[in-house]
Design a protein around this motif. Structure first.
Motif, PDB file in Angstrom:
ATOM      1  N   GLY A  24       0.730  -1.320  -0.123  1.00 12.59           N
ATOM      2  CA  GLY A  24      -0.050  -0.020  -0.077  1.00 12.59           C
ATOM      3  C   GLY A  24       0.724   1.225   0.046  1.00 12.59           C
ATOM      4  N   ASP A  25       0.105   2.391   0.471  1.00 13.01           N
ATOM      5  CA  ASP A  25       0.949   3.594   0.314  1.00 13.01           C
ATOM      6  C   ASP A  25       0.930   4.186   1.712  1.00 13.01           C
ATOM      7  N   LEU A  26       0.825   3.301   2.798  1.00  9.06           N
ATOM      8  CA  LEU A  26       1.223   4.037   4.078  1.00  9.06           C
ATOM      9  C   LEU A  26       2.507   4.556   4.417  1.00  9.06           C
ATOM     10  N   TYR A  27       3.431   4.249   3.683  1.00  9.32           N
ATOM     11  CA  TYR A  27       4.727   4.734   3.736  1.00  9.32           C
ATOM     12  C   TYR A  27       4.735   6.080   3.612  1.00  9.32           C
ATOM     13  N   LEU A  28       3.926   6.555   2.605  1.00  9.00           N
ATOM     14  CA  LEU A  28       3.913   7.962   2.151  1.00  9.00           C
ATOM     15  C   LEU A  28       3.243   8.973   3.609  1.00  9.00           C
ATOM     16  N   ARG A  29       2.993   8.496   4.514  1.00 10.43           N
ATOM     17  CA  ARG A  29       2.743   9.261   5.646  1.00 10.43           C
ATOM     18  C   ARG A  29       3.900   9.992   6.390  1.00 10.43           C
ATOM     19  N   TYR A  30       4.937   9.143   6.141  1.00  8.45           N
ATOM     20  CA  TYR A  30       6.332   9.343   6.876  1.00  8.45           C
ATOM     21  C   TYR A  30       7.227   9.866   6.007  1.00  8.45           C
ATOM     22  N   VAL A  31       7.593   9.465   4.609  1.00  9.65           N
ATOM     23  CA  VAL A  31       8.501   9.698   3.828  1.00  9.65           C
ATOM     24  C   VAL A  31       8.108   9.861   2.534  1.00  9.65           C
ATOM     25  N   GLN A  32       9.033  10.648   1.680  1.00  2.65           N
ATOM     26  CA  GLN A  32       8.728  10.861   0.156  1.00  2.65           C
ATOM     27  C   GLN A  32       8.677   9.504  -0.617  1.00  2.65           C
ATOM     28  N   ALA A  33       8.063   9.519  -1.630  1.00  2.00           N
ATOM     29  CA  ALA A  33       7.976   8.416  -2.411  1.00  2.00           C
ATOM     30  C   ALA A  33       9.170   7.702  -2.849  1.00  2.00           C
ATOM     31  N   GLY A  34      10.224   8.597  -3.152  1.00  4.41           N
ATOM     32  CA  GLY A  34      11.497   8.149  -3.539  1.00  4.41           C
ATOM     33  C   GLY A  34      12.092   7.440  -2.623  1.00  4.41           C
ATOM     34  N   PHE A  83      -1.299  -1.028  13.796  1.00  4.45           N
ATOM     35  CA  PHE A  83      -2.008   0.052  13.800  1.00  4.45           C
ATOM     36  C   PHE A  83      -1.281   1.453  13.330  1.00  4.45           C
ATOM     37  N   PRO A  84      -1.080   1.429  12.006  1.00  6.34           N
ATOM     38  CA  PRO A  84      -0.085   2.515  11.671  1.00  6.34           C
ATOM     39  C   PRO A  84      -0.873   3.754  11.853  1.00  6.34           C
ATOM     40  N   PRO A  85      -0.155   4.847  12.544  1.00  3.36           N
ATOM     41  CA  PRO A  85      -0.596   6.367  12.744  1.00  3.36           C
ATOM     42  C   PRO A  85      -0.986   6.789  11.636  1.00  3.36           C
ATOM     43  N   PRO A  86      -2.090   7.777  11.701  1.00  4.79           N
ATOM     44  CA  PRO A  86      -2.434   8.783  10.507  1.00  4.79           C
ATOM     45  C   PRO A  86      -1.441   9.738  10.254  1.00  4.79           C
ATOM     46  N   ALA A  87      -1.631  10.275   8.944  1.00  2.00           N
ATOM     47  CA  ALA A  87      -0.552  11.417   8.521  1.00  2.00           C
ATOM     48  C   ALA A  87      -0.834  12.542   9.743  1.00  2.00           C
ATOM     49  N   LEU A  88       0.435  13.271   9.633  1.00  2.00           N
ATOM     50  CA  LEU A  88       0.265  14.577  10.238  1.00  2.00           C
ATOM     51  C   LEU A  88      -1.020  15.380   9.781  1.00  2.00           C
ATOM     52  N   GLY A  89      -1.706  15.940  11.001  1.00  4.62           N
ATOM     53  CA  GLY A  89      -2.749  16.719  10.617  1.00  4.62           C
ATOM     54  C   GLY A  89      -2.759  18.421  11.530  1.00  4.62           C
ATOM     55  N   VAL A 220     -13.442  15.697   0.208  1.00  5.79           N
ATOM     56  CA  VAL A 220     -12.968  14.792  -0.560  1.00  5.79           C
ATOM     57  C   VAL A 220     -12.062  13.896   0.361  1.00  5.79           C
ATOM     58  N   GLN A 221     -11.681  12.733  -0.137  1.00  4.78           N
ATOM     59  CA  GLN A 221     -11.000  11.729   0.234  1.00  4.78           C
ATOM     60  C   GLN A 221      -9.470  12.287   0.631  1.00  4.78           C
ATOM     61  N   GLN A 222      -8.754  11.649   1.687  1.00  6.61           N
ATOM     62  CA  GLN A 222      -7.378  12.184   1.775  1.00  6.61           C
ATOM     63  C   GLN A 222      -6.451  11.498   0.837  1.00  6.61           C
ATOM     64  N   PRO A 223      -5.786  12.031   0.084  1.00  8.60           N
ATOM     65  CA  PRO A 223      -4.976  11.550  -0.924  1.00  8.60           C
ATOM     66  C   PRO A 223      -4.075  10.493  -0.672  1.00  8.60           C
ATOM     67  N   ALA A 224      -3.753   9.524  -1.584  1.00 12.21           N
ATOM     68  CA  ALA A 224      -2.733   8.640  -0.943  1.00 12.21           C
ATOM     69  C   ALA A 224      -1.331   9.036  -0.363  1.00 12.21           C
ATOM     70  N   ASP A 225      -0.934  10.298  -0.947  1.00 11.76           N
ATOM     71  CA  ASP A 225       0.143  10.972  -0.674  1.00 11.76           C
ATOM     72  C   ASP A 225      -0.270  12.251  -0.082  1.00 11.76           C
ATOM     73  N   PRO A 226      -0.521  12.376   1.307  1.00 12.63           N
ATOM     74  CA  PRO A 226      -0.965  13.557   1.897  1.00 12.63           C
ATOM     75  C   PRO A 226      -0.085  14.756   2.079  1.00 12.63           C
ATOM     76  N   TYR A 227       1.096  14.769   1.704  1.00 17.10           N
ATOM     77  CA  TYR A 227       2.122  15.880   1.778  1.00 17.10           C
ATOM     78  C   TYR A 227       2.252  16.393   0.487  1.00 17.10           C
ATOM     79  N   GLU A 228       2.675  17.746   0.636  1.00 14.30           N
ATOM     80  CA  GLU A 228       3.328  18.372  -0.845  1.00 14.30           C
ATOM     81  C   GLU A 228       4.680  18.341  -0.792  1.00 14.30           C
ATOM     82  N   LYS A 229       5.067  18.587  -1.910  1.00 12.16           N
ATOM     83  CA  LYS A 229       6.654  18.791  -2.111  1.00 12.16           C
ATOM     84  C   LYS A 229       7.093  20.099  -2.344  1.00 12.16           C
ATOM     85  N   PRO A 230       8.332  20.516  -1.642  1.00  9.00           N
ATOM     86  CA  PRO A 230       8.588  21.885  -1.845  1.00  9.00           C
ATOM     87  C   PRO A 230       8.813  22.347  -3.383  1.00  9.00           C
TER      88      PRO A 230
END
Length: 230
Positions: A24-34, A83-89, A220-230
């Motif tokens: 899945g995409d849970l790792y995107l809650r913690y780090v960038q896709a790369g 129980f993976p924690p949610p993305a920062l909010g 809307v639903q939370q996107p798979a990647d909840p964070y934006e890139k600079p």
């Protein structure tokens, strides 16, 4: 049995890392896709170490020194696995907003034609506050983020910007005015369509946070990647 504590910790931690990266995409809650390949390699290495640790400790030349502490340390790893924690909010956004770094005022590249214009919250914020060319003036824009609010009821569409991982997150936000309906609950994800309302001189305190006069607010639903890139 105590000698299996460190092995259990390694196995659980490795399994947790593999779970959030491979399935899945849970790792995107913690780090960038790369960083996904590095997480997969790290998780696999931890699992392998967990499997061979009991064998090494049972070898006569590798005396074992089990520790009850290792069993206690398995609890956070087990929690991450199950129980993976949610993305920062909103809490993280409020904490980080005070750390917004000063930037110089200048001109920005031209925006593409056509409205509404889909922008990240960070890009909208930067142009609204620092663009001396006022490139957003008269344009209809569309922003997606989660709801944060002040004690006085003012609400914002907010997004966290991550360079590497969640630990370095900074905040971009836009104050929402003029929506027909009340603001959705805090941390609800929304898409807001509207026009920028200039306030204050570029780069001034009055220009932050930028204001968007909303024409439409859609949940809307939370996107798979909840964070934006600079």
């Amino acid at each position: 049995m105590r000698r299996y504590g460190p092995a259990a910790l390694l196995l659980l931690t490795g399994a947790a890392v593999l779970r959030i990266t491979l399935f899945g995409d849970l790792y995107l809650r913690y780090v960038q896709a790369g960083l996904r390949p590095y997480l997969i390699v790290s998780g696999a290495a931890l699992v392998l170490l967990g499997l061979i640790t009991p064998v090494l400790k049972s070898h006569p030349h590798h005396p074992h020194h089990g520790s009850r502490t290792a069993w206690l340390l398995t609890l956070p790893a087990l929690a991450l696995l199950l129980f993976p924690p949610p993305a920062l909010g909103s809490y993280s956004a409020a904490r980080e907003a005070a750390q917004r770094a000063a930037r110089g005022v200048g001109t920005f590249p031209a925006l593409p034609a056509g409205d509404p214009l889909d922008l990240t919250v960070a890009e909208f914020s930067s142009r609204a506050v620092y663009d001396s060319g006022r490139s957003l003036k008269g344009r209809t824009v569309r922003l997606t983020g989660f709801v944060t609010r002040d004690d006085d009821g003012t609400w914002y569409v907010t997004r966290l910007v991550v360079s590497c991982c969640a630990a370095d997150a900074t905040t971009g936000k836009a104050e929402i005015r003029g929506a027909d309906a009340d603001a959705p609950p805090t941390d609800t994800w929304v898409t807001v369509t509207g026009t920028w309302r200039p306030e204050g001189a570029p780069g001034s305190d009055e220009a932050w946070p930028p204001v968007l006069d909303a024409e439409k607010v859609t949940r809307v639903q939370q996107p798979a990647d909840p964070y934006e890139k600079p």
